[in-house]
Design a protein around this motif. Structure first.
Motif, PDB file in Angstrom:
ATOM      1  N   PRO A  82     -55.936  42.767 -47.197  1.00 21.52           N
ATOM      2  CA  PRO A  82     -55.787  41.642 -46.268  1.00 21.52           C
ATOM      3  C   PRO A  82     -55.283  40.380 -46.958  1.00 21.52           C
ATOM      4  O   PRO A  82     -55.961  39.350 -47.014  1.00 21.52           O
ATOM      5  CB  PRO A  82     -57.205  41.463 -45.731  1.00 21.52           C
ATOM      6  N   ALA A  83     -54.080  40.468 -47.506  1.00 18.37           N
ATOM      7  CA  ALA A  83     -53.501  39.352 -48.246  1.00 18.37           C
ATOM      8  C   ALA A  83     -52.012  39.258 -47.971  1.00 18.37           C
ATOM      9  O   ALA A  83     -51.337  40.268 -47.794  1.00 18.37           O
ATOM     10  CB  ALA A  83     -53.742  39.524 -49.747  1.00 18.37           C
ATOM     11  N   VAL A  84     -51.529  38.032 -47.954  1.00 22.10           N
ATOM     12  CA  VAL A  84     -50.109  37.721 -47.774  1.00 22.10           C
ATOM     13  C   VAL A  84     -49.704  36.812 -48.926  1.00 22.10           C
ATOM     14  O   VAL A  84     -50.444  35.877 -49.268  1.00 22.10           O
ATOM     15  CB  VAL A  84     -49.874  36.979 -46.440  1.00 22.10           C
ATOM     16  N   ILE A 299     -57.749  30.634 -53.291  1.00 19.33           N
ATOM     17  CA  ILE A 299     -58.109  32.045 -53.495  1.00 19.33           C
ATOM     18  C   ILE A 299     -57.654  32.471 -54.895  1.00 19.33           C
ATOM     19  O   ILE A 299     -56.476  32.359 -55.241  1.00 19.33           O
ATOM     20  CB  ILE A 299     -57.457  32.946 -52.429  1.00 19.33           C
ATOM     21  N   ARG A 300     -58.594  32.983 -55.662  1.00 26.18           N
ATOM     22  CA  ARG A 300     -58.283  33.382 -57.039  1.00 26.18           C
ATOM     23  C   ARG A 300     -58.749  34.789 -57.389  1.00 26.18           C
ATOM     24  O   ARG A 300     -58.430  35.281 -58.473  1.00 26.18           O
ATOM     25  CB  ARG A 300     -58.933  32.388 -58.030  1.00 26.18           C
ATOM     26  N   SER A 301     -59.532  35.434 -56.529  1.00 24.70           N
ATOM     27  CA  SER A 301     -60.102  36.732 -56.897  1.00 24.70           C
ATOM     28  C   SER A 301     -60.402  37.552 -55.654  1.00 24.70           C
ATOM     29  O   SER A 301     -60.412  37.034 -54.525  1.00 24.70           O
ATOM     30  CB  SER A 301     -61.407  36.530 -57.683  1.00 24.70           C
ATOM     31  N   GLY A 302     -60.685  38.832 -55.890  1.00 22.00           N
ATOM     32  CA  GLY A 302     -61.100  39.682 -54.791  1.00 22.00           C
ATOM     33  C   GLY A 302     -62.403  39.230 -54.165  1.00 22.00           C
ATOM     34  O   GLY A 302     -62.600  39.365 -52.953  1.00 22.00           O
ATOM     35  N   THR A 303     -63.304  38.658 -54.959  1.00 19.62           N
ATOM     36  CA  THR A 303     -64.546  38.118 -54.401  1.00 19.62           C
ATOM     37  C   THR A 303     -64.249  36.973 -53.449  1.00 19.62           C
ATOM     38  O   THR A 303     -64.893  36.835 -52.398  1.00 19.62           O
ATOM     39  CB  THR A 303     -65.480  37.656 -55.532  1.00 19.62           C
ATOM     40  N   LEU A 306     -63.251  38.457 -50.191  1.00 19.32           N
ATOM     41  CA  LEU A 306     -64.431  38.929 -49.472  1.00 19.32           C
ATOM     42  C   LEU A 306     -65.193  37.763 -48.850  1.00 19.32           C
ATOM     43  O   LEU A 306     -65.669  37.857 -47.712  1.00 19.32           O
ATOM     44  CB  LEU A 306     -65.342  39.719 -50.418  1.00 19.32           C
ATOM     45  N   ARG A 307     -65.298  36.665 -49.563  1.00 21.44           N
ATOM     46  CA  ARG A 307     -65.932  35.468 -49.001  1.00 21.44           C
ATOM     47  C   ARG A 307     -65.216  35.025 -47.727  1.00 21.44           C
ATOM     48  O   ARG A 307     -65.844  34.684 -46.721  1.00 21.44           O
ATOM     49  CB  ARG A 307     -65.917  34.334 -50.027  1.00 21.44           C
ATOM     50  N   ALA A 308     -63.881  35.011 -47.787  1.00 23.58           N
ATOM     51  CA  ALA A 308     -63.106  34.593 -46.618  1.00 23.58           C
ATOM     52  C   ALA A 308     -63.346  35.517 -45.436  1.00 23.58           C
ATOM     53  O   ALA A 308     -63.525  35.067 -44.299  1.00 23.58           O
ATOM     54  CB  ALA A 308     -61.621  34.545 -46.967  1.00 23.58           C
ATOM     55  N   LEU A 309     -63.357  36.827 -45.693  1.00 23.81           N
ATOM     56  CA  LEU A 309     -63.589  37.789 -44.616  1.00 23.81           C
ATOM     57  C   LEU A 309     -64.973  37.592 -44.006  1.00 23.81           C
ATOM     58  O   LEU A 309     -65.143  37.609 -42.777  1.00 23.81           O
ATOM     59  CB  LEU A 309     -63.441  39.214 -45.148  1.00 23.81           C
ATOM     60  N   ALA A 310     -65.975  37.402 -44.851  1.00 19.32           N
ATOM     61  CA  ALA A 310     -67.335  37.225 -44.359  1.00 19.32           C
ATOM     62  C   ALA A 310     -67.490  35.946 -43.545  1.00 19.32           C
ATOM     63  O   ALA A 310     -68.358  35.859 -42.660  1.00 19.32           O
ATOM     64  CB  ALA A 310     -68.320  37.220 -45.529  1.00 19.32           C
ATOM     65  N   CYS A 311     -66.643  34.959 -43.823  1.00 21.56           N
ATOM     66  CA  CYS A 311     -66.679  33.703 -43.068  1.00 21.56           C
ATOM     67  C   CYS A 311     -65.780  33.742 -41.839  1.00 21.56           C
ATOM     68  O   CYS A 311     -65.600  32.716 -41.169  1.00 21.56           O
ATOM     69  CB  CYS A 311     -66.286  32.538 -43.968  1.00 21.56           C
ATOM     70  N   GLY A 312     -65.195  34.907 -41.544  1.00 20.97           N
ATOM     71  CA  GLY A 312     -64.472  35.076 -40.292  1.00 20.97           C
ATOM     72  C   GLY A 312     -62.984  35.243 -40.374  1.00 20.97           C
ATOM     73  O   GLY A 312     -62.325  35.457 -39.351  1.00 20.97           O
ATOM     74  N   ALA A 313     -62.401  35.153 -41.572  1.00 13.74           N
ATOM     75  CA  ALA A 313     -60.941  35.271 -41.688  1.00 13.74           C
ATOM     76  C   ALA A 313     -60.482  36.708 -41.499  1.00 13.74           C
ATOM     77  O   ALA A 313     -61.208  37.655 -41.802  1.00 13.74           O
ATOM     78  CB  ALA A 313     -60.478  34.759 -43.052  1.00 13.74           C
ATOM     79  N   LEU A 341     -55.981  41.625 -57.823  1.00  9.85           N
ATOM     80  CA  LEU A 341     -56.645  41.210 -56.589  1.00  9.85           C
ATOM     81  C   LEU A 341     -57.158  42.429 -55.832  1.00  9.85           C
ATOM     82  O   LEU A 341     -58.305  42.435 -55.335  1.00  9.85           O
ATOM     83  CB  LEU A 341     -55.675  40.410 -55.722  1.00  9.85           C
ATOM     84  N   ARG A 342     -56.332  43.449 -55.749  1.00 13.70           N
ATOM     85  CA  ARG A 342     -56.734  44.666 -55.051  1.00 13.70           C
ATOM     86  C   ARG A 342     -57.927  45.330 -55.745  1.00 13.70           C
ATOM     87  O   ARG A 342     -58.901  45.720 -55.088  1.00 13.70           O
ATOM     88  CB  ARG A 342     -55.564  45.651 -54.976  1.00 13.70           C
ATOM     89  N   THR A 343     -57.867  45.451 -57.064  1.00  9.66           N
ATOM     90  CA  THR A 343     -58.957  46.075 -57.812  1.00  9.66           C
ATOM     91  C   THR A 343     -60.257  45.299 -57.628  1.00  9.66           C
ATOM     92  O   THR A 343     -61.331  45.880 -57.404  1.00  9.66           O
ATOM     93  CB  THR A 343     -58.597  46.141 -59.306  1.00  9.66           C
ATOM     94  N   GLU A 344     -60.167  43.987 -57.720  1.00 13.03           N
ATOM     95  CA  GLU A 344     -61.359  43.147 -57.562  1.00 13.03           C
ATOM     96  C   GLU A 344     -61.930  43.240 -56.152  1.00 13.03           C
ATOM     97  O   GLU A 344     -63.158  43.279 -55.967  1.00 13.03           O
ATOM     98  CB  GLU A 344     -61.016  41.695 -57.892  1.00 13.03           C
ATOM     99  N   LEU A 345     -61.050  43.272 -55.149  1.00 13.39           N
ATOM    100  CA  LEU A 345     -61.530  43.361 -53.778  1.00 13.39           C
ATOM    101  C   LEU A 345     -62.197  44.711 -53.536  1.00 13.39           C
ATOM    102  O   LEU A 345     -63.251  44.780 -52.866  1.00 13.39           O
ATOM    103  CB  LEU A 345     -60.381  43.143 -52.794  1.00 13.39           C
ATOM    104  N   GLN A 346     -61.612  45.772 -54.060  1.00 11.23           N
ATOM    105  CA  GLN A 346     -62.230  47.083 -53.865  1.00 11.23           C
ATOM    106  C   GLN A 346     -63.623  47.123 -54.497  1.00 11.23           C
ATOM    107  O   GLN A 346     -64.578  47.616 -53.896  1.00 11.23           O
ATOM    108  CB  GLN A 346     -61.352  48.183 -54.459  1.00 11.23           C
ATOM    109  N   GLU A 347     -63.743  46.585 -55.689  1.00 11.43           N
ATOM    110  CA  GLU A 347     -65.050  46.542 -56.337  1.00 11.43           C
ATOM    111  C   GLU A 347     -66.027  45.687 -55.539  1.00 11.43           C
ATOM    112  O   GLU A 347     -67.197  46.056 -55.361  1.00 11.43           O
ATOM    113  CB  GLU A 347     -64.916  45.993 -57.755  1.00 11.43           C
TER     114      GLU A 347
END
Length: 368
Positions: A82-84, A299-303, A306-313, A341-347
């Motif tokens: 979920p990144a552009v 935005i600098r990391s997969g975490t 995840l923060r953005a998604l959890a806040c509704g993005a 970014l992908r590796t960090e987000l998956q983790e």
């Protein structure tokens, strides 16, 4: 990644900050200031980072899955995560292949790439790379020129128009002013044809040539009526980038925007703006599912994703790290930061007990 240099004995980059350090060592100081700097005292940049770090998530356990699916729709196209890639101007400042290299990296990563109005290669050449491309639009003082850019973007196969709405004038970027920053003659706004020596190349003590050019070229009076006109003159989905107030987000949804990007322009515009992630939940509430919501700025990391998604993005725009990668090692460097970014987000998804993006949006977020 060759930027580390096997002869140096250094560990290859393992996060975006490592790539940032490599990039800073490879570009001229005033170019680095142009990329890294913000407006005013740059406190908005610091606020973006601090606000993201304050968001803490409650991980779920015993999800019963050993892998996570990062893919999902963004404006109707499926992205691998979920990144552009955010719109960023004059990428040939960082590498001779500029936008072409970054677009190739995005295509390989299977994420959309946003072509900037102020790209240093023509939009048609960038779109021809393949993959999913969006086109970012700065509003020219000449509406005919606006329409010409829109038609070119349509003809090149761009799948969305991203209208930047937070630049009535360019913010006072003090690093550029102190440097008297101007573009080298080899870097031009390629979407405007063969450029002679213009304001972008003319140094002036205490002033940014890029800001001078912006003031001459773009309309500071962009209003809702202009966006309604644009909506009537294209069938492409409209994305409004630079929304922070929920009232503006609601109006964008009423206008028929396909998405809004919650953004303070990476701290480069209004020097008193709220951190983007702080504004995100109220924007999500205001649009009430009528359009997608992306988060930009910091935005600098997969975490962070995840923060953005959890806040509704629904997703994020990823900006400066792609430029760092480009400066460090061209297409390979830009590809590396997207891979990281992908590796960090998956983790992060696995560690938080989320098998997919829907589960990520259901995580509870608290301020730490």
């Amino acid at each position: 990644m060759s930027a580390a240099g096997p002869e140096s004995g250094a560990c290859p980059p393992v996060c975006a900050a490592d790539v940032e350090r490599l990039a800073a060592a490879r570009v001229p100081a005033e170019v680095w200031d142009f990329v890294a700097g913000g407006s005013g005292d740059e406190s908005v940049q610091a606020a973006n980072r601090a606000a993201l770090d304050r968001v803490r998530l409650l991980p779920r356990i015993l999800s019963g899955t050993g892998e996570a699916d990062l893919s999902g729709p963004l404006l109707g196209s499926t992205a691998a995560m979920p990144a552009v890639v955010a719109p960023m101007a004059y990428q040939r400042l960082l590498h001779p292949d500029g936008e072409l290299a970054a677009a190739r990296a995005a295509a390989k990563a299977q994420v959309p790439y946003t072509i900037c109005t102020l790209s240093s290669f023509p939009l048609e050449d960038i779109a021809a790379i393949g993959g999913t491309t969006w086109f970012q639009l700065y509003w020219s003082r000449d509406r005919g020129q606006v329409l010409d850019l829109v038609r070119r973007a349509e003809g090149a196969g761009c799948e969305a128009l991203v209208v930047t709405v937070d630049v009535p004038v360019m913010g006072r970027r003090l690093r550029d002013m102190r440097n008297g920053f101007a573009l080298p003659r080899s870097v031009t706004a390629a979407n405007f044809g063969a450029e002679p020596l213009t304001a972008t190349h003319t140094r002036q003590a205490g002033a940014s040539a890029v800001a001078t050019h912006t003031g001459l070229a773009f309309d500071p009076a962009l209003g809702w009526g202009d966006l309604a006109w644009l909506r009537e003159n294209t069938t492409l989905p409209l994305v409004l980038k630079g929304v922070l107030d929920p009232r503006d987000a609601a109006r964008a949804a009423e206008l028929g925007a396909a998405a809004v990007v919650v953004s303070n322009h990476g701290g480069r515009q209004f020097a008193g703006a709220v951190a983007s992630i702080t504004a995100l939940p109220s924007v999500v509430d205001a649009v009430a599912g009528r359009c997608e919501v992306l988060l930009d700025s910091g935005i600098r990391s997969g975490t962070d994703v995840l923060r953005a998604l959890a806040c509704g993005a629904d997703g994020v725009m990823y900006g400066r790290p792609v430029l760092w990668g480009l400066a460090a090692d061209g297409e390979a460097g830009a590809g590396l930061v997207l891979d990281l970014l992908r590796t960090e987000l998956q983790e992060a998804l696995l560690l938080s007990g989320c098998p997919d993006l829907a589960a990520a949006r259901g995580l509870a977020a608290v301020l730490g």
